[in-house]
Design a protein around this motif. Structure first.
Motif, mmCIF file in Angstrom:
data_model
loop_
_atom_site.group_PDB
_atom_site.id
_atom_site.type_symbol
_atom_site.label_atom_id
_atom_site.label_comp_id
_atom_site.label_asym_id
_atom_site.label_seq_id
_atom_site.Cartn_x
_atom_site.Cartn_y
_atom_site.Cartn_z
ATOM 1 N N PRO A 1 0.822 -1.207 0.000
ATOM 2 C CA PRO A 1 0.000 0.000 0.000
ATOM 3 C C PRO A 1 0.860 1.263 0.000
ATOM 4 N N CYS A 2 0.362 2.295 -0.658
ATOM 5 C CA CYS A 2 1.067 3.583 -0.693
ATOM 6 C C CYS A 2 1.145 4.166 0.710
ATOM 7 N N ILE A 3 2.330 4.611 1.112
ATOM 8 C CA ILE A 3 2.507 5.301 2.396
ATOM 9 C C ILE A 3 2.228 6.781 2.146
ATOM 10 N N LEU A 4 1.228 7.336 2.826
ATOM 11 C CA LEU A 4 0.705 8.666 2.513
ATOM 12 C C LEU A 4 1.496 9.782 3.189
ATOM 13 N N TRP A 5 1.158 10.994 2.776
ATOM 14 C CA TRP A 5 1.828 12.214 3.265
ATOM 15 C C TRP A 5 1.663 12.398 4.767
ATOM 16 N N ASN A 6 0.535 11.940 5.324
ATOM 17 C CA ASN A 6 0.262 12.155 6.747
ATOM 18 C C ASN A 6 0.692 10.978 7.610
ATOM 19 N N ASP A 7 1.540 10.128 7.068
ATOM 20 C CA ASP A 7 2.111 9.003 7.806
ATOM 21 C C ASP A 7 3.400 9.485 8.482
ATOM 22 N N THR A 8 3.537 9.239 9.776
ATOM 23 C CA THR A 8 4.675 9.786 10.537
ATOM 24 C C THR A 8 5.655 8.721 11.009
ATOM 25 N N ARG A 9 5.522 7.492 10.500
ATOM 26 C CA ARG A 9 6.373 6.407 11.004
ATOM 27 C C ARG A 9 7.864 6.664 10.747
ATOM 28 N N SER A 10 8.203 7.446 9.720
ATOM 29 C CA SER A 10 9.606 7.603 9.331
ATOM 30 C C SER A 10 10.245 8.844 9.946
ATOM 31 N N HIS A 11 9.806 9.240 11.144
ATOM 32 C CA HIS A 11 10.352 10.455 11.757
ATOM 33 C C HIS A 11 11.835 10.310 12.070
#
Length: 483
Positions: free
Chosen positions: A94-104
């Motif tokens: 699935p596409c990881i969206l702009w509002n996903d914060t897992r990669s901080h």
């Protein structure tokens, strides 16, 4: 001839059919959902976008006979999403969206590398694309090893339509892989994120031709002639094309779920330390800068939800009179903040509460807090040499004249309200499709809408709002202290 503008949003797709003069012939919308499998995660299956597009087109074909005259298509999309394809063009996850914060954590590492901000012109935010791929490399190594192409959402729809992996400059500027000044992929930035140039789509300007509609899709849609597909745009660049903001001095305030203050720029003047975004525009030789606050109308929606009222009910209770800022202050950081704090952990607050505080006081404080948050972006833009002479107010929050008058007074800028009709990202995308199909210069197509009303700053209250903004800024140290 007709032209199709596709606005691929986070929660739904809108398709707009226009004629040669940009007049609306018909529109159709299809919703879809996001997935949140873990806290901070936000994903979407790209198959939902394709199904939504096919459904919207089927509706337009049924209701708009002139759909058969289609000659050009433009796609605008939500930015930064990572759609990963294997060598056969199949979606890997699935596409990881702009509002996903897992990669901080990955974003912080990339942002600290020498030269990254200088080349990309921006802070590496957790929502950007490069840190998402670093997260995949670390946590989903088997998938990472199979990545042949990384496409942004709009570029994925272009791929579906044409069979070619092509992206435009404005959307690609939000990846942290593009040299935004040079308008080309940066081998240095790609190497920093363990990526290669061959994994990137080809680059074109948003108003240029990216390819042609595939014959099988054209036949399914009942089309016989060739149909050009434009490079397209990121959503805010497309909105700027729809509102006619191409040149220095032109811009808009968008009062949506999030808030945006965008200024078109004739040159490249990055200022990453301010947390402004500096991106390529969707037309050649232009850039734009914008400040982004994450909770604009969302702040008012939150207050409505906890008080059991509606946003319109809350603002209606304030009446029509604009007043000087009250003693209750609201910091609008319900979901963290971009400009100027660049802090996903920062949170909002009310101060100045007393036993006599009313719901109307809270509502007014929320409206003021959002207006002051937009002032932060204006001050950052001024620091880069940007000036704004012609600013439109758009988005759902602009329906409140009181709020628009307040923002005009806080910014000390007249705000123009469009007279009506289309002026958003879908129109901007259709205009890009027209340019790609006909070769017409963008400046001749991307004109401003008719002004329905101009809201001037309240000269008697500008100084009071300046004082209120100073008090708002004075709260910054306290915000940091409680984190």
């Amino acid at each position: 001839m007709t032209y199709l503008g596709i606005d691929l949003g986070t929660s739904g797709l809108r398709a707009l059919l226009v004629d040669e003069e940009g007049r609306t012939l018909g529109s159709a919308e299809r919703p879809y959902a996001q997935s949140h499998p873990h806290p901070g995660w936000s994903e979407q299956d790209p198959a939902l976008w394709v199904a939504a597009l096919d459904g919207a087109v089927a509706e337009l074909r049924a209701t708009c006979p002139r759909f058969a005259d289609l000659k050009g298509i433009g796609v605008a999309g939500h930015m930064h999403g990572a759609t990963l394809l294997d060598g056969a063009g199949a979606v890997l996850r699935p596409c990881i969206l702009w509002n996903d914060t897992r990669s901080h954590a990955e974003a912080a590492r990339l942002d600290a590398l020498p030269g990254v901000r200088a080349l990309s012109g921006n802070i590496v935010f957790p929502g950007f694309t490069a840190p998402k791929l670093e997260w995949v490399r670390t946590h989903e190594g088997e998938i990472f090893a199979r990545v042949a192409k990384v496409l942004l959402p709009a570029a994925y729809l272009n791929f579906y339509l044409t069979g070619d992996a092509v992206a435009d400059m404005s959307d690609s500027a939000g990846t942290s892989w593009l040299d935004v000044g040079a308008r080309d992929w940066s081998d240095v930035l790609l190497g920093a994120g363990h990526m290669r140039r061959d994994q990137m789509p080809s680059l074109v300007e948003g108003s240029d031709r990216a390819g042609a509609l595939k014959p099988d899709i054209a036949a399914r849609w009942g089309l016989t002639g060739p149909v050009a597909v434009a490079g397209g745009a990121g959503d805010n660049a497309a909105a700027a094309c729809g509102i006619g903001a191409l040149s220095e001095g032109q811009g808009f305030v968008s009062l949506g779920t999030s808030g945006v203050l965008l200024a078109a720029r004739d040159g490249y003047a990055p200022a990453p330390d301010t947390a402004l975004h500096t991106f390529c525009h969707a037309v050649p030789g232009r850039w734009y800068q914008m400040g982004v606050m994450l909770s604009a109308t969302d702040s008012l929606n939150w207050l409505a939800r906890i008080t059991g009222d509606s946003p319109a009910g809350l603002t209606r209770a304030l009446g029509d009179d604009l007043r000087a800022p009250g003693v209750v202050r609201f910091l609008p950081y319900l979901s963290g903040e971009r400009t100027p704090h660049n802090d996903a952990a920062i949170r909002g607050s009310f101060t100045g509460l007393a036993g006599a505080t009313t719901r109307e006081d809270l509502t007014r404080a929320v409206l003021e807090g959002v207006a002051f948050g937009l002032r932060d972006s204006l001050e950052a833009l001024k620091g880069t040499g940007a000036h704004l002479d012609r600013v439109f107010a758009i988005g759902g929050g602009a329906a409140s004249r009181l709020w628009v008058r307040m923002i005009a007074s806080v910014l000390n800028l007249p705000l123009h309200l469009p007279a009506g009709g289309e002026f958003g990202a879908a129109l901007g995308a259709a205009r890009l499709g027209l340019c790609a199909a006909t070769g017409t210069a963008p400046e001749a197509v991307m004109t401003a809408p008719e002004v329905g009303e101009t809201i001037a700053p309240d000269a008697g209250l500008v100084a009071a709002f300046d004082d209120g903004y100073a008090a708002f800024r004075a709260a910054y140290p306290a915000i940091r202290a409680v984190q």
